[in-house]
Design a protein around this motif. Structure first.
Motif, PDB file in Angstrom:
ATOM      1  N   VAL A   1       0.751  -1.095   0.022  1.00  0.00           N
ATOM      2  CA  VAL A   1       0.116   0.220   0.256  1.00  0.00           C
ATOM      3  C   VAL A   1       0.404   1.306   0.231  1.00  0.00           C
ATOM      4  O   VAL A   1       1.666   1.431   0.707  1.00  0.00           O
ATOM      5  CB  VAL A   1      -1.172   0.059   1.330  1.00  0.00           C
ATOM      6  N   GLU A   2       0.935   2.330  -0.760  1.00  0.00           N
ATOM      7  CA  GLU A   2       1.292   3.328  -1.200  1.00  0.00           C
ATOM      8  C   GLU A   2       0.850   4.776  -0.792  1.00  0.00           C
ATOM      9  O   GLU A   2      -0.620   4.489  -0.868  1.00  0.00           O
ATOM     10  CB  GLU A   2       2.378   3.488  -1.848  1.00  0.00           C
ATOM     11  N   ILE A   3       1.311   5.526  -0.999  1.00  0.00           N
ATOM     12  CA  ILE A   3       0.470   6.489  -0.697  1.00  0.00           C
ATOM     13  C   ILE A   3       1.207   7.546  -2.168  1.00  0.00           C
ATOM     14  O   ILE A   3       2.115   8.085  -2.232  1.00  0.00           O
ATOM     15  CB  ILE A   3       1.312   8.221   0.441  1.00  0.00           C
ATOM     16  N   VAL A   4      -0.399   8.347  -2.258  1.00  0.00           N
ATOM     17  CA  VAL A   4      -0.384   8.524  -3.856  1.00  0.00           C
ATOM     18  C   VAL A   4      -0.504  10.210  -3.601  1.00  0.00           C
ATOM     19  O   VAL A   4      -1.575  10.040  -3.121  1.00  0.00           O
ATOM     20  CB  VAL A   4      -0.833   8.397  -5.474  1.00  0.00           C
ATOM     21  N   GLU A   5      -0.429  11.045  -3.794  1.00  0.00           N
ATOM     22  CA  GLU A   5      -1.191  12.742  -4.111  1.00  0.00           C
ATOM     23  C   GLU A   5      -1.343  12.591  -5.650  1.00  0.00           C
ATOM     24  O   GLU A   5      -0.814  13.032  -6.734  1.00  0.00           O
ATOM     25  CB  GLU A   5       0.145  13.713  -4.463  1.00  0.00           C
ATOM     26  N   GLU A   6      -3.236  13.126  -5.598  1.00  0.00           N
ATOM     27  CA  GLU A   6      -3.896  14.064  -6.835  1.00  0.00           C
ATOM     28  C   GLU A   6      -4.124  14.724  -6.439  1.00  0.00           C
ATOM     29  O   GLU A   6      -4.610  15.120  -5.607  1.00  0.00           O
ATOM     30  CB  GLU A   6      -4.930  12.102  -6.860  1.00  0.00           C
ATOM     31  N   GLY A   7      -3.989  15.936  -7.336  1.00  0.00           N
ATOM     32  CA  GLY A   7      -4.634  17.424  -7.362  1.00  0.00           C
ATOM     33  C   GLY A   7      -4.712  17.925  -6.001  1.00  0.00           C
ATOM     34  O   GLY A   7      -5.433  18.014  -5.641  1.00  0.00           O
ATOM     35  N   GLY A   8      -3.105  17.512  -4.901  1.00  0.00           N
ATOM     36  CA  GLY A   8      -2.831  17.748  -4.070  1.00  0.00           C
ATOM     37  C   GLY A   8      -3.260  17.621  -2.772  1.00  0.00           C
ATOM     38  O   GLY A   8      -3.062  17.582  -1.429  1.00  0.00           O
ATOM     39  N   LYS A   9      -4.112  16.552  -3.054  1.00  0.00           N
ATOM     40  CA  LYS A   9      -4.707  15.309  -2.190  1.00  0.00           C
ATOM     41  C   LYS A   9      -3.797  13.531  -1.938  1.00  0.00           C
ATOM     42  O   LYS A   9      -3.711  13.650  -2.805  1.00  0.00           O
ATOM     43  CB  LYS A   9      -6.267  15.441  -2.525  1.00  0.00           C
ATOM     44  N   LYS A  10      -3.797  13.510  -0.305  1.00  0.00           N
ATOM     45  CA  LYS A  10      -3.365  11.947  -0.189  1.00  0.00           C
ATOM     46  C   LYS A  10      -4.507  11.449  -0.723  1.00  0.00           C
ATOM     47  O   LYS A  10      -4.753  11.586   0.409  1.00  0.00           O
ATOM     48  CB  LYS A  10      -2.549  12.183   0.858  1.00  0.00           C
ATOM     49  N   ARG A  11      -3.890  10.575  -0.979  1.00  0.00           N
ATOM     50  CA  ARG A  11      -4.667   8.742  -1.497  1.00  0.00           C
ATOM     51  C   ARG A  11      -3.928   7.496  -0.761  1.00  0.00           C
ATOM     52  O   ARG A  11      -2.455   7.318  -1.509  1.00  0.00           O
ATOM     53  CB  ARG A  11      -5.618   8.970  -2.406  1.00  0.00           C
ATOM     54  N   LEU A  12      -4.302   6.687  -0.737  1.00  0.00           N
ATOM     55  CA  LEU A  12      -4.004   5.378  -0.235  1.00  0.00           C
ATOM     56  C   LEU A  12      -3.914   4.943  -1.422  1.00  0.00           C
ATOM     57  O   LEU A  12      -5.294   4.321  -2.949  1.00  0.00           O
ATOM     58  CB  LEU A  12      -4.614   4.714   0.407  1.00  0.00           C
ATOM     59  N   ARG A  13      -2.918   4.159  -2.111  1.00  0.00           N
ATOM     60  CA  ARG A  13      -3.367   3.023  -3.173  1.00  0.00           C
ATOM     61  C   ARG A  13      -2.641   1.298  -2.801  1.00  0.00           C
ATOM     62  O   ARG A  13      -1.599   1.832  -2.577  1.00  0.00           O
ATOM     63  CB  ARG A  13      -2.791   3.742  -4.780  1.00  0.00           C
ATOM     64  N   ILE A  14      -3.737   0.045  -3.464  1.00  0.00           N
ATOM     65  CA  ILE A  14      -3.018  -1.000  -3.321  1.00  0.00           C
ATOM     66  C   ILE A  14      -1.862  -1.112  -4.848  1.00  0.00           C
ATOM     67  O   ILE A  14      -2.254  -0.368  -5.694  1.00  0.00           O
ATOM     68  CB  ILE A  14      -3.994  -1.908  -2.784  1.00  0.00           C
ATOM     69  N   SER A  15      -0.726  -1.643  -4.422  1.00  0.00           N
ATOM     70  CA  SER A  15       0.567  -1.121  -5.447  1.00  0.00           C
ATOM     71  C   SER A  15       1.425  -2.589  -5.174  1.00  0.00           C
ATOM     72  O   SER A  15       2.179  -2.504  -3.882  1.00  0.00           O
ATOM     73  CB  SER A  15       1.310   0.116  -5.169  1.00  0.00           C
ATOM     74  N   GLY A  16       1.649  -3.567  -5.661  1.00  0.00           N
ATOM     75  CA  GLY A  16       2.631  -4.361  -5.946  1.00  0.00           C
ATOM     76  C   GLY A  16       2.592  -5.638  -4.631  1.00  0.00           C
ATOM     77  O   GLY A  16       1.044  -5.588  -3.771  1.00  0.00           O
ATOM     78  N   THR A  17       2.828  -7.029  -5.042  1.00  0.00           N
ATOM     79  CA  THR A  17       2.794  -7.665  -3.624  1.00  0.00           C
ATOM     80  C   THR A  17       4.241  -7.888  -3.545  1.00  0.00           C
ATOM     81  O   THR A  17       5.114  -8.217  -3.969  1.00  0.00           O
ATOM     82  CB  THR A  17       2.427  -9.226  -4.724  1.00  0.00           C
ATOM     83  N   ALA A  18       4.802  -7.331  -2.159  1.00  0.00           N
ATOM     84  CA  ALA A  18       5.712  -7.733  -1.762  1.00  0.00           C
ATOM     85  C   ALA A  18       6.186  -9.558  -1.628  1.00  0.00           C
ATOM     86  O   ALA A  18       4.884 -10.683  -1.135  1.00  0.00           O
ATOM     87  CB  ALA A  18       5.269  -7.426   0.134  1.00  0.00           C
ATOM     88  N   VAL A  19       7.072  -9.784  -1.867  1.00  0.00           N
ATOM     89  CA  VAL A  19       7.822 -11.457  -1.584  1.00  0.00           C
ATOM     90  C   VAL A  19       8.203 -10.930  -0.525  1.00  0.00           C
ATOM     91  O   VAL A  19       9.524 -10.669  -0.476  1.00  0.00           O
ATOM     92  CB  VAL A  19       8.618 -11.474  -3.021  1.00  0.00           C
TER      93      VAL A  19
END
Lengths: 371, 391
Positions: free
Chosen positions: B202-220
């Motif tokens: 899970v990572e934090i992405v910034e869209e339009g100045g707002k922070k959002r959570l996004r599921i990203s990648g599979t940890a091995v």
């Protein structure tokens, strides 16, 4: 025990069996061919249906003791038995096909993740139970459910009426009625399902007047088919309606009246579940009863379970996907059905006429010799 | 007389045997919805806990008819620094007046740095604690700490931990990229020979100045340490080999006529892995049986026909095989047996496994796979033909 069925019960069973699967798939097929005049096409096909209903009523009159004795007397013992055997195979196939057509509808648009085997098992269990109870129970069930279905169907039609564009039905017969009349024989097959009533001969209370409920059932089927197809075409227009796999269902999902009457799909699904349970029960009963007659068994019950066990896997394995189902339904099914419900019955009728003429001639001869 | 005294004794015991000994009053408790752990300088752990707050209307100010949109904070995230997980969790008492109810913990978030250092010996408490149910979902943070992730406010779902759980579950049934994993399975796979765990990132992405959570990648993971990540394609390939039935997901193939995208969805899919040792070579026979429906097309060709469906099926089979191969190649690069090939070998060749188990990490990258994929398009929902636009 009184195991006879009344005229109204005969009508109810007949209309259930005519409607069960045809209302799901036939509207798209008809609209694709006749476009905005699909509703007229089903009425024209209905005229053939009325003639066939008369033919079936004649067979009912002639088969006083049952379908198996009738075929054996007309075709001879061994050829007759072979034909009955073919009918038994076809009944099972038809039962499996009907079940698959309905379950495919449910799994396509209602319960997408449900395994088909679970749905088939549930419907077949209910149907096998009803079939084991016998024709009286089945007829009584039809007698009740016919009212439920008719009221629900009428409500749906009335609700849709407020949202249609009648211009979508135009032009009416742009190329004349003859072109449609030529295509009409192909779409007679839903009405030919009334043939299965001939197999119920021993249970019909008034065989001489059996023609009336059969004719009425075809007339009502014409009304319902025509009304549904007319409203589907008026609701979507024929371009869009011809694309939907289940246009009646898609139409009902679009009902939105007075800001609060909506989501009537449950009514339609209830109607279709009633239809399919009745049709599957009847076909299982006909298989068991006709098979018992052929094997000279006292009771139909021992054959219900084997029939069910054949239908269950057959209905699942019969097709791989929706394209195969549609292809078979649109191209071949009517031919197979017409062979069993039109060609063979017509042969039986003609032979019965010929034999009756022969008997009369013999009687005349013996009368002349005596005098 | 005996009966009378027995009755009195039993009646008296009712008062003493009532289950109040371990009571935890609701008024004196808070619900822990998420917990996580990260590294901290000085060889310490940073423990983070998320506590949902009751909505303002529940505080008695607004009646049912005067409902207003909640304006106050909907959660609070507390972090503590400690030597152990338990110590960190109990230090929360220094910040809050109430005691935690762990039974409702929906997710466990481990920091990327913490995971890279390895969690062996660090999360014993999660397994031992009787109040922690092992059905919460595990996540690994990417390029962020646990407290940063758990502090990002989510819009549709007011509590980030609940949002994370909904996101991972919904993407599984609708999109089908990442494989959710529950704490019990994660811990189980960490200690079972012949299989390694994974967890969604899970990572934090910034869209339009707002922070959002996004599921990203599979940890091995390998030997309880994070060794790398699977990308989207590899994560899809890993998902196909999940031992339990897969329900839902999408496959984007090309139209056999014009190469435009065609989307098929997955209704269900199962896989079986069978090991074989042939001429000293280990081969994994992977059988995948998938069925789904035709869902979307961007071209005007009629694809739901008896002639085209077998072609679409072959395309889907090729896509699945490609994704599985990508996942296996990546796992072999990372030298982590996330598919349980070792377990499959153990089942089929128990004697050979005892010989190979100790140096399985050297053997695993040399394992070959043979794929047998069968995909079937069954239905096409409301339409079989596509709309024929007049253009």
């Amino acid at each position: 025990m009184n195991d006879k069925i009344s005229g109204f019960q005969l009508y109810s069973i007949s209309i259930f069996i005519i409607f069960a699967t045809a209302i799901i798939y036939e509207p798209r097929h008809v609209i694709e061919i006749a476009q905005s005049n699909g509703w007229i096409l089903v009425l024209l096909s209905g005229i053939w249906g009325l003639l066939l209903a008369w033919l079936y009523s004649q067979l009912i009159k002639r088969g006083q003791t049952g379908f198996v004795p009738l075929v054996e007397s007309l075709m001879g013992k061994w050829v007759g038995r072979l034909i009955i055997l073919l009918y038994l195979v076809f009944i099972l196939f038809h039962c499996a096909l009907s079940l698959r057509l309905f379950t495919d509808f449910v799994i396509s648009v209602v319960m997408v993740v449900l395994p088909i085997s679970v749905l088939v098992a549930a419907l077949l269990l209910a149907s096998a139970y009803i079939a084991r109870q016998g024709i009286t129970a089945l007829a009584q069930l039809c007698q009740i459910l016919i009212w439920v279905n008719s009221i629900f169907a009428l409500l749906i039609l009335l609700a849709v009426t407020g949202q249609v564009d009648w211009n979508n039905l135009l032009p009416v017969l742009p190329e004349g009625i003859l072109l449609l009349a030529r295509a009409s024989w192909k779409h007679t097959y839903p009405y030919t399902e009334a043939f299965w009533m001939v197999l119920l001969v021993p249970f019909i209370h008034d065989k001489k007047r059996a023609g009336i409920p059969l004719l009425v059932s075809v007339l009502f089927a014409m009304f319902w088919f025509s009304s549904f197809i007319l409203l589907i075409t008026a609701y979507f227009n024929h371009y869009l309606a011809g694309i939907f796999t289940f246009p009646a269902f898609s139409m009902v999902r679009g009902i939105y009246l007075g800001e609060f009457i909506q989501r009537l799909d449950a009514l339609l699904i209830a109607v279709w579940i009633n239809n399919i349970v009745i049709k599957t029960s009847l076909l299982l009963f006909l298989f068991a009863h006709t098979g018992a007659d052929l094997l000279r068994l006292q009771n139909h019950r021992p054959l219900v379970l084997p029939g069910t066990l054949i239908v269950a896997p057959l209905s699942i394995l019969i097709f791989d996907n929706v394209a195969q189902i549609q292809n078979f339904h649109d191209q071949l099914f009517h031919l197979v059905l017409l062979f069993f419900t039109v060609v063979l019955p017509l042969v039986f009728f003609l032979i019965s006429l010929w034999k009756r003429g022969e008997n009369r001639a013999q009687k005349m001869d013996s009368h002349t010799t005596c005098s | 007389m005996l009966k009378k005294w027995t009755a009195i004794l039993l009646a008296a015991s009712l008062g003493l045997s009532a289950g109040c000994w371990d009571r935890q009053e609701v008024e004196e408790s808070f619900v822990t919805i998420a917990a996580g752990v990260d590294t901290c300088p000085g060889n310490k752990l940073r423990f983070t806990e998320q506590i949902p707050l009751p909505p303002p209307e529940a505080k008695g100010k607004a009646t049912r008819t005067e409902k207003t949109a909640p304006t106050g904070p909907s959660f609070v995230t507390i972090s503590t620094v400690a030597d152990t997980f338990t110590d960190g969790a109990r230090k929360v008492h220094l910040n809050t007046p109430r005691g935690p109810l762990w039974q409702h913990a929906a997710c466990y978030v481990f920091g990327e740095n913490f995971s890279r250092q390895g969690f062996a010996g660090e999360i014993d408490w999660l397994q031992r604690n009787r109040q922690i149910r092992k059905i919460g979902y595990v996540f690994i943070t990417r390029n962020a700490t646990v407290s940063e992730v758990l502090k990002v406010p989510t819009e549709v779902e007011r509590i980030p931990a609940v949002a994370l759980v909904s996101m991972i579950k919904n993407q599984d049934t609708s999109l089908g990229i990442y494989t959710p994993i529950k704490l019990g399975d994660f811990l189980g796979q960490s200690i079972t020979p012949g299989i390694e765990p994974t967890a969604p990132g899970v990572e934090i992405v910034e869209e339009g100045g707002k922070k959002r959570l996004r599921i990203s990648g599979t940890a091995v993971f390998k030997q309880a340490k994070l060794v790398g990540w699977l990308n989207e394609k590899e994560s899809r390939g890993y998902r196909w080999l999940r031992p339990t039935m897969i329900i839902g997901g999408t496959k984007v193939i090309k139209c056999p006529i014009c190469d435009k995208p065609v989307l098929l969805d997955t209704l269900r899919s199962t896989s079986k892995i069978k090991a074989e040792i042939k001429d000293g070579e280990i081969i994994m026979h992977i059988k995948i049986r998938e069925e789904g429906n035709f869902y979307e097309q961007k071209c005007r060709h009629q694809l739901v026909t008896p002639e085209m469906i077998p072609i679409l099926n072959r395309e889907a089979e090729q896509l699945i095989a490609e994704q599985v191969r990508a996942a296996v190649t990546r796992a072999q690069e990372l030298d982590s047996d996330i598919f349980g090939f070792g377990q499959a070998l153990h089942s089929a060749y128990p004697r050979e496994w005892t010989r190979l188990e100790e140096h399985w990490e050297e053997v695993f990258p040399t394992v070959k796979i043979e794929l047998d994929v069968q995909s079937e398009v069954r239905r096409s929902y409301l339409t079989t033909r596509t709309l024929e636009f007049r253009y």
